[in-house]
Design a protein around this motif. Structure first.
Motif, PDB file in Angstrom:
ATOM      1  N   GLN A   1       3.415   9.469   0.638  1.00  0.00           N
ATOM      2  CA  GLN A   1       4.842   9.701   0.884  1.00  0.00           C
ATOM      3  C   GLN A   1       5.219   9.193   2.274  1.00  0.00           C
ATOM      4  O   GLN A   1       4.483   9.382   3.239  1.00  0.00           O
ATOM      5  CB  GLN A   1       5.148  11.198   0.779  1.00  0.00           C
ATOM      6  CG  GLN A   1       6.564  11.602   1.148  1.00  0.00           C
ATOM      7  CD  GLN A   1       7.595  11.060   0.175  1.00  0.00           C
ATOM      8  OE1 GLN A   1       7.543  11.350  -1.012  1.00  0.00           O
ATOM      9  NE2 GLN A   1       8.527  10.275   0.683  1.00  0.00           N
ATOM     10  N   ASN A   2       6.374   8.553   2.367  1.00  0.00           N
ATOM     11  CA  ASN A   2       6.939   8.197   3.671  1.00  0.00           C
ATOM     12  C   ASN A   2       7.860   9.313   4.132  1.00  0.00           C
ATOM     13  O   ASN A   2       8.541   9.946   3.314  1.00  0.00           O
ATOM     14  CB  ASN A   2       7.741   6.899   3.584  1.00  0.00           C
ATOM     15  CG  ASN A   2       6.903   5.741   3.098  1.00  0.00           C
ATOM     16  OD1 ASN A   2       5.698   5.726   3.295  1.00  0.00           O
ATOM     17  ND2 ASN A   2       7.530   4.775   2.453  1.00  0.00           N
ATOM     18  N   TYR A   3       7.912   9.537   5.444  1.00  0.00           N
ATOM     19  CA  TYR A   3       8.735  10.610   6.003  1.00  0.00           C
ATOM     20  C   TYR A   3       9.587  10.091   7.151  1.00  0.00           C
ATOM     21  O   TYR A   3       9.267   9.080   7.785  1.00  0.00           O
ATOM     22  CB  TYR A   3       7.846  11.737   6.548  1.00  0.00           C
ATOM     23  CG  TYR A   3       6.956  12.397   5.535  1.00  0.00           C
ATOM     24  CD1 TYR A   3       7.386  13.493   4.788  1.00  0.00           C
ATOM     25  CD2 TYR A   3       5.656  11.935   5.322  1.00  0.00           C
ATOM     26  CE1 TYR A   3       6.551  14.104   3.863  1.00  0.00           C
ATOM     27  CE2 TYR A   3       4.819  12.537   4.398  1.00  0.00           C
ATOM     28  CZ  TYR A   3       5.272  13.621   3.673  1.00  0.00           C
ATOM     29  OH  TYR A   3       4.440  14.218   2.755  1.00  0.00           O
TER      30      TYR A   3
ATOM     31  N   ALA B   1      17.264   8.460   7.129  1.00  0.00           N
ATOM     32  CA  ALA B   1      16.596   9.238   6.081  1.00  0.00           C
ATOM     33  C   ALA B   1      17.418   9.243   4.796  1.00  0.00           C
ATOM     34  O   ALA B   1      16.872   9.127   3.692  1.00  0.00           O
ATOM     35  CB  ALA B   1      16.362  10.661   6.564  1.00  0.00           C
TER      36      ALA B   1
ATOM     37  N   ASN C   1       5.999   0.898   3.240  1.00  0.00           N
ATOM     38  CA  ASN C   1       5.259   2.156   3.086  1.00  0.00           C
ATOM     39  C   ASN C   1       4.848   2.782   4.413  1.00  0.00           C
ATOM     40  O   ASN C   1       3.756   3.345   4.549  1.00  0.00           O
ATOM     41  CB  ASN C   1       4.030   1.969   2.191  1.00  0.00           C
ATOM     42  CG  ASN C   1       4.414   1.622   0.765  1.00  0.00           C
ATOM     43  OD1 ASN C   1       5.336   2.207   0.209  1.00  0.00           O
ATOM     44  ND2 ASN C   1       3.717   0.656   0.179  1.00  0.00           N
TER      45      ASN C   1
ATOM     46  N   VAL D   1      10.100   1.216   5.975  1.00  0.00           N
ATOM     47  CA  VAL D   1       9.953   2.144   4.847  1.00  0.00           C
ATOM     48  C   VAL D   1       9.526   1.386   3.596  1.00  0.00           C
ATOM     49  O   VAL D   1       8.665   1.841   2.831  1.00  0.00           O
ATOM     50  CB  VAL D   1      11.256   2.927   4.606  1.00  0.00           C
ATOM     51  CG1 VAL D   1      11.171   3.740   3.316  1.00  0.00           C
ATOM     52  CG2 VAL D   1      11.541   3.862   5.785  1.00  0.00           C
TER      53      VAL D   1
ATOM     54  N   SER E   1       6.169   5.472   7.623  1.00  0.00           N
ATOM     55  CA  SER E   1       7.122   6.512   8.001  1.00  0.00           C
ATOM     56  C   SER E   1       7.844   6.091   9.281  1.00  0.00           C
ATOM     57  O   SER E   1       7.455   5.120   9.950  1.00  0.00           O
ATOM     58  CB  SER E   1       6.401   7.848   8.203  1.00  0.00           C
ATOM     59  OG  SER E   1       5.857   8.317   6.985  1.00  0.00           O
TER      60      SER E   1
ATOM     61  N   ILE F   1      14.252   9.303   2.120  1.00  0.00           N
ATOM     62  CA  ILE F   1      12.944   9.851   2.465  1.00  0.00           C
ATOM     63  C   ILE F   1      13.121  11.256   3.038  1.00  0.00           C
ATOM     64  O   ILE F   1      14.113  11.535   3.710  1.00  0.00           O
ATOM     65  CB  ILE F   1      12.182   8.958   3.468  1.00  0.00           C
ATOM     66  CG1 ILE F   1      13.019   8.691   4.726  1.00  0.00           C
ATOM     67  CG2 ILE F   1      11.753   7.661   2.818  1.00  0.00           C
ATOM     68  CD1 ILE F   1      12.279   7.911   5.814  1.00  0.00           C
TER      69      ILE F   1
ATOM     70  N   CYS G   1      17.428   5.661   3.209  1.00  0.00           N
ATOM     71  CA  CYS G   1      16.118   5.313   2.643  1.00  0.00           C
ATOM     72  C   CYS G   1      15.641   6.350   1.630  1.00  0.00           C
ATOM     73  O   CYS G   1      14.604   6.132   0.978  1.00  0.00           O
ATOM     74  CB  CYS G   1      15.089   5.182   3.761  1.00  0.00           C
ATOM     75  SG  CYS G   1      15.429   3.852   4.929  1.00  0.00           S
TER      76      CYS G   1
END
Length: 243
Positions: free
Chosen positions: A74-76, A176, A146, A143, A148, A181, A179
């Motif tokens: 997961q990307n944050y 955020a 892949n 993002v 963060s 995320i 994107c």
């Protein structure tokens, strides 16, 4: 006098340590910054061979409390309160997920450090609307690769140290949402006391960090930016007040 002398030597040691590690790692850093696709191994080097030795070399003992464990797939959007130059070291230390930091352009002027900063960070000139717009474009590219993103949403360190948490800027929350995320709040409890920007202040010791469950942006749009921003700020502020 003795205390001030010790603090002076300790703070000077920080700059010596940072520079020495960059020089030692120079061949590796030059190689890994040559291509963008090598960012993940570069991140490993920065996290494990630069940030971590700086923390321990300064006498800091990181203590990470994980109310949430990062999902490696997961990307944050990583957001945290900002008090100190040591904040970025702690962010590297506590995040196994590679991230790209969004930071002020002025740091790119620093000798040696600035060279690599220009290659691993998304730089923003906050006085330039064009620069601020470009941040969103660059963040989206990271993002999509892949990675963060890490932003200190206060936009800087307040001169008034009595301010526990300054108001948040919009950038982290716009990115955020655009994107889609999740936003991961991270609380840095001790950097203000351990390593403030004041020269004759600070001391070695424990550095506590709390990683909280992410706030979802799924299905939300830019209309939700302000409520989302206040929600995340409230979460961080409550943890700081209770620490």
């Amino acid at each position: 006098m003795i205390k001030k002398l010790c603090q002076l030597l300790w703070k000077c040691w920080f700059y010596i340590l940072v520079t020495t590690l960059i020089i030692i790692l120079l061949p590796l850093l030059l190689t890994l910054t040559y291509k963008a696709k090598w960012y993940r191994p570069l991140y490993w080097v920065i996290r494990n061979l630069w940030a971590t030795p700086i923390l321990y070399g300064m006498g800091f003992l990181p203590r990470i409390k994980k109310a949430y464990h990062f999902d490696k797939n997961q990307n944050y959007m990583l957001v945290a309160n900002h008090y100190s130059m040591m904040d970025i070291m702690l962010m590297f230390y506590c995040s196994p997920n590679p991230f790209v930091i969004v930071g002020k352009k002025e740091l790119s002027r620093l000798p040696l450090f600035g060279y690599f900063y220009r290659r691993i960070a998304i730089m923003v000139d906050r006085s330039s609307p064009k620069s601020r717009r470009e941040v969103y474009v660059q963040a989206l590219k990271r993002v999509q690769a892949n990675l963060s993103i890490c932003i200190f949403p206060e936009g800087g360190v307040p001169d008034d140290e009595s301010i526990i948490l300054d108001s948040f800027k919009d950038g982290a929350f716009r990115i955020a949402l655009q994107c889609q995320i999740p936003i991961a709040p991270i609380i840095l409890h001790d950097t203000k006391n351990r390593f403030p920007f004041r020269f004759f202040a600070g001391s070695p010791g424990v550095m506590r960090v709390t990683i909280l469950p992410p706030v979802s942006t799924e299905g939300k749009t830019l209309i939700d930016k302000d409520p989302l921003k206040e929600e995340v700020r409230t979460i961080i502020l409550q943890k700081l007040l209770s620490s």
